[in-house]
Design a protein around this motif. Structure first.
Motif, PDB file in Angstrom:
ATOM      1  N   ILE A  91       0.948  -1.006  -0.013  1.00  6.75           N
ATOM      2  CA  ILE A  91       0.076  -0.130  -0.125  1.00  6.75           C
ATOM      3  C   ILE A  91       0.767   1.221   0.036  1.00  6.75           C
ATOM      4  O   ILE A  91       1.984   1.110   0.242  1.00  6.75           O
ATOM      5  CB  ILE A  91      -1.121  -0.060   1.036  1.00  6.75           C
ATOM      6  CG1 ILE A  91      -2.139   0.967   0.953  1.00  6.75           C
ATOM      7  CG2 ILE A  91      -0.305   0.240   2.573  1.00  6.75           C
ATOM      8  CD1 ILE A  91      -3.041   0.446  -0.130  1.00  6.75           C
ATOM      9  N   VAL A 110      -8.387   8.087   4.737  1.00  6.91           N
ATOM     10  CA  VAL A 110      -8.496   7.284   5.780  1.00  6.91           C
ATOM     11  C   VAL A 110      -9.106   8.117   6.922  1.00  6.91           C
ATOM     12  O   VAL A 110     -10.002   7.492   7.648  1.00  6.91           O
ATOM     13  CB  VAL A 110      -7.094   6.622   6.275  1.00  6.91           C
ATOM     14  CG1 VAL A 110      -7.263   5.556   7.352  1.00  6.91           C
ATOM     15  CG2 VAL A 110      -6.745   5.818   5.038  1.00  6.91           C
ATOM     16  N   SER A 170     -11.093   0.308   9.509  1.00  6.44           N
ATOM     17  CA  SER A 170     -11.059   1.421   8.754  1.00  6.44           C
ATOM     18  C   SER A 170      -9.632   2.340   8.732  1.00  6.44           C
ATOM     19  O   SER A 170      -9.594   3.453   8.632  1.00  6.44           O
ATOM     20  CB  SER A 170     -12.255   2.556   9.122  1.00  6.44           C
ATOM     21  OG  SER A 170     -13.360   1.646   8.605  1.00  6.44           O
ATOM     22  N   ASP A 171      -8.718   1.612   9.361  1.00 10.12           N
ATOM     23  CA  ASP A 171      -7.442   2.185   9.539  1.00 10.12           C
ATOM     24  C   ASP A 171      -6.149   1.574   9.024  1.00 10.12           C
ATOM     25  O   ASP A 171      -6.598   0.152   8.425  1.00 10.12           O
ATOM     26  CB  ASP A 171      -7.104   2.527  10.952  1.00 10.12           C
ATOM     27  CG  ASP A 171      -6.134   3.650  11.277  1.00 10.12           C
ATOM     28  OD1 ASP A 171      -5.480   4.433  10.178  1.00 10.12           O
ATOM     29  OD2 ASP A 171      -6.069   4.158  12.351  1.00 10.12           O
ATOM     30  N   TRP A 172      -5.004   1.848   8.970  1.00  7.83           N
ATOM     31  CA  TRP A 172      -3.775   1.234   8.539  1.00  7.83           C
ATOM     32  C   TRP A 172      -2.684   1.337   9.496  1.00  7.83           C
ATOM     33  O   TRP A 172      -2.599   2.314  10.201  1.00  7.83           O
ATOM     34  CB  TRP A 172      -3.563   1.817   7.029  1.00  7.83           C
ATOM     35  CG  TRP A 172      -4.295   1.483   5.961  1.00  7.83           C
ATOM     36  CD1 TRP A 172      -5.431   2.287   5.748  1.00  7.83           C
ATOM     37  CD2 TRP A 172      -4.235   0.348   5.189  1.00  7.83           C
ATOM     38  NE1 TRP A 172      -6.132   1.769   4.428  1.00  7.83           N
ATOM     39  CE2 TRP A 172      -5.254   0.517   4.178  1.00  7.83           C
ATOM     40  CE3 TRP A 172      -3.538  -0.753   4.775  1.00  7.83           C
ATOM     41  CZ2 TRP A 172      -5.549  -0.627   3.451  1.00  7.83           C
ATOM     42  CZ3 TRP A 172      -3.898  -1.647   3.853  1.00  7.83           C
ATOM     43  CH2 TRP A 172      -4.652  -1.457   3.202  1.00  7.83           C
ATOM     44  N   VAL A 219      -4.539   7.034   1.318  1.00  3.79           N
ATOM     45  CA  VAL A 219      -3.966   5.682   0.935  1.00  3.79           C
ATOM     46  C   VAL A 219      -4.626   5.220  -0.375  1.00  3.79           C
ATOM     47  O   VAL A 219      -5.568   5.723  -0.882  1.00  3.79           O
ATOM     48  CB  VAL A 219      -4.505   4.670   1.935  1.00  3.79           C
ATOM     49  CG1 VAL A 219      -5.993   4.472   2.059  1.00  3.79           C
ATOM     50  CG2 VAL A 219      -3.941   3.201   1.819  1.00  3.79           C
ATOM     51  N   PRO A 269      -4.579  -3.529   7.093  1.00  4.54           N
ATOM     52  CA  PRO A 269      -5.961  -2.618   7.363  1.00  4.54           C
ATOM     53  C   PRO A 269      -6.649  -3.295   8.462  1.00  4.54           C
ATOM     54  O   PRO A 269      -7.036  -4.379   8.419  1.00  4.54           O
ATOM     55  CB  PRO A 269      -6.650  -2.843   5.890  1.00  4.54           C
ATOM     56  CG  PRO A 269      -6.213  -4.204   5.558  1.00  4.54           C
ATOM     57  CD  PRO A 269      -4.568  -4.329   5.981  1.00  4.54           C
ATOM     58  N   ARG A 270      -7.292  -2.551   9.401  1.00  4.93           N
ATOM     59  CA  ARG A 270      -8.228  -2.890  10.548  1.00  4.93           C
ATOM     60  C   ARG A 270      -8.971  -1.832  10.923  1.00  4.93           C
ATOM     61  O   ARG A 270      -8.358  -0.576  11.197  1.00  4.93           O
ATOM     62  CB  ARG A 270      -7.012  -3.484  11.675  1.00  4.93           C
ATOM     63  CG  ARG A 270      -6.667  -4.595  11.534  1.00  4.93           C
ATOM     64  CD  ARG A 270      -7.621  -5.758  11.681  1.00  4.93           C
ATOM     65  NE  ARG A 270      -7.135  -6.939  11.553  1.00  4.93           N
ATOM     66  CZ  ARG A 270      -6.822  -7.713  10.524  1.00  4.93           C
ATOM     67  NH1 ARG A 270      -7.172  -7.369   9.456  1.00  4.93           N
ATOM     68  NH2 ARG A 270      -6.125  -8.864  10.716  1.00  4.93           N
TER      69      ARG A 270
END
Length: 160
Positions: free
Chosen positions: A2, A46, A97-99, A56, A94-95
């Motif tokens: 990413i 994000v 809605s975040d990275w 992202v 990714p978890r």
């Protein structure tokens, strides 16, 4: 794999000490609107966190274009706040809605390293998007919380 881009408002902490809360709120609203406008697919916004935004995408060019649009557009154009940006690439998780992962941490550190009104990127981003941008080597750096030495490049839109 990413690509992560961060953009933040230069001098925001000092600004918070010098201007009234409603004025500061207007600056943040303008920043958020600009970031939302620049986050065109495949780039995804994000999150915004006060004076910073995280973008992202699966490829370098769209993120570079969005970050450069924001930062270069902020130079000398009041009432827009002056911005700076950092871009990194690599494996991330990714978890919710975040990275999470090295490129997230590195992009954040690169943003803090960037000069007012400029964008810097890690070597992986440079190597993925050499054509169509003006690149200059900014040196090798170590960043707190990021393992190893990082080759850093300044980047501008071609012809600016």
């Amino acid at each position: 794999e990413i690509v992560i881009g961060f953009v933040d408002i230069v001098g925001f902490t000092r600004m918070g000490e010098e201007v009234a809360p409603d004025e500061l709120g207007a600056v943040v609203r303008t920043f958020e609107e600009l970031v939302e406008d620049a986050a065109r697919p495949p780039v995804r916004l994000v999150k915004t966190i006060g004076d910073a935004a995280m973008l992202v995408a699966p490829e370098a060019r769209p993120v570079l274009d969005a970050v450069l649009e924001l930062v270069e557009g902020s130079r000398g154009s009041a009432p827009r706040p002056l911005l700076r940006g950092g871009v990194a690439a690599g494996e991330a998780l990714p978890r919710a809605s975040d990275w999470y992962g090295r490129p997230v941490n590195l992009a954040s550190r690169l943003t803090s390293f960037a000069r007012r009104g400029s964008v810097v990127a890690a070597k992986e981003v440079h190597d993925a998007a050499t054509e169509g941008y003006d690149w200059s080597f900014a040196g090798r750096r170590r960043f707190k919380g990021v393992g190893g030495e990082v080759q850093v490049y300044r980047v501008r839109s071609a012809g600016t």
